[in-house]
Design a protein around this motif. Sequence first.
Motif: not given
Length: 301
Positions: A72-77
Amino acid sequence: MVKLLSAGALIFLLSAPVSAVEYEDHDGMLMDHGDGHLMDMAGGMVMGQNTSTLPGGCDSIAETKEITVHAGHKYAEKFPGRMFAFDTQEFNFKPCTKLTVHFINEDNVRHQWMMHGLPKYLYPKGMFHLEASGPAKISGTLILPPGDKTYLVHCDIAQHMEKGMKAQLKVGKGDGDLPSIPGVTAYVIPDDYKGSLPTVMAAVSAAAEAAPAAVAVNKPAPAAQQPPKEGSLVSGVTVIGLVIGLLLAPFLAKKFKGMSASEIVATIFDMLRTGIGLVIKLLSKLVKLVISNKNKTLPEN
């Protein structure tokens, strides 16, 4: 009464984002299409599933493992400049391990967990592939090959891998690290956030101006031009004419001795006319001979 309704509406609004994220479980809906290919109508897919066939070189299953991978997107933060990522960027297992992967997509877009480089005699297309559209969970199983090797795991949706959704899976000791794995290895082309836009544009302009000069310096010198074929032909005809002229020179000198220029020109034209007439007569006789031979009939027996 109004206060109670207001409180209820507030509680509903606060709980809506939490209740909106419901993961669809594809595992009970997948249809087996053969050759380890399973899929359903809701966008779930497993390719290269293998739960029992041992790869060549594996006498038995070394161990049985299960992992859960979130995407997901949040794991790239935590990775500057990345947009998507897995929650884990590196995996390690023993050779001949029976591995079940539970893949959970937490975004409202399609994501994949795709592993390349597997033996094609056992895994069609040489890959193991999990895919889910939107928030969903899907599971698949494979048996890892023997030997020490590092495999690429990534999402093959356009730009998702380039934006950070990739990892490496090492079987045994692996055979080295893959480049540009977020948080594990250095990027091949690192992001640079230090320069301002004018600085970056100036560097790009300087590189563009330097490129033509570099091309001009490295451009190979043109090959030496070969003389045209027509020139070679003319030279050959000229040589032949000179040889004939030298051979006929004594005869012509006697023939034209004592003649004026006009008489010499007239004699030459007369000789040419005579020669042309002779050639025409020879050709005419040759044509008549060929025609007469064609018109002859074989004698009767």
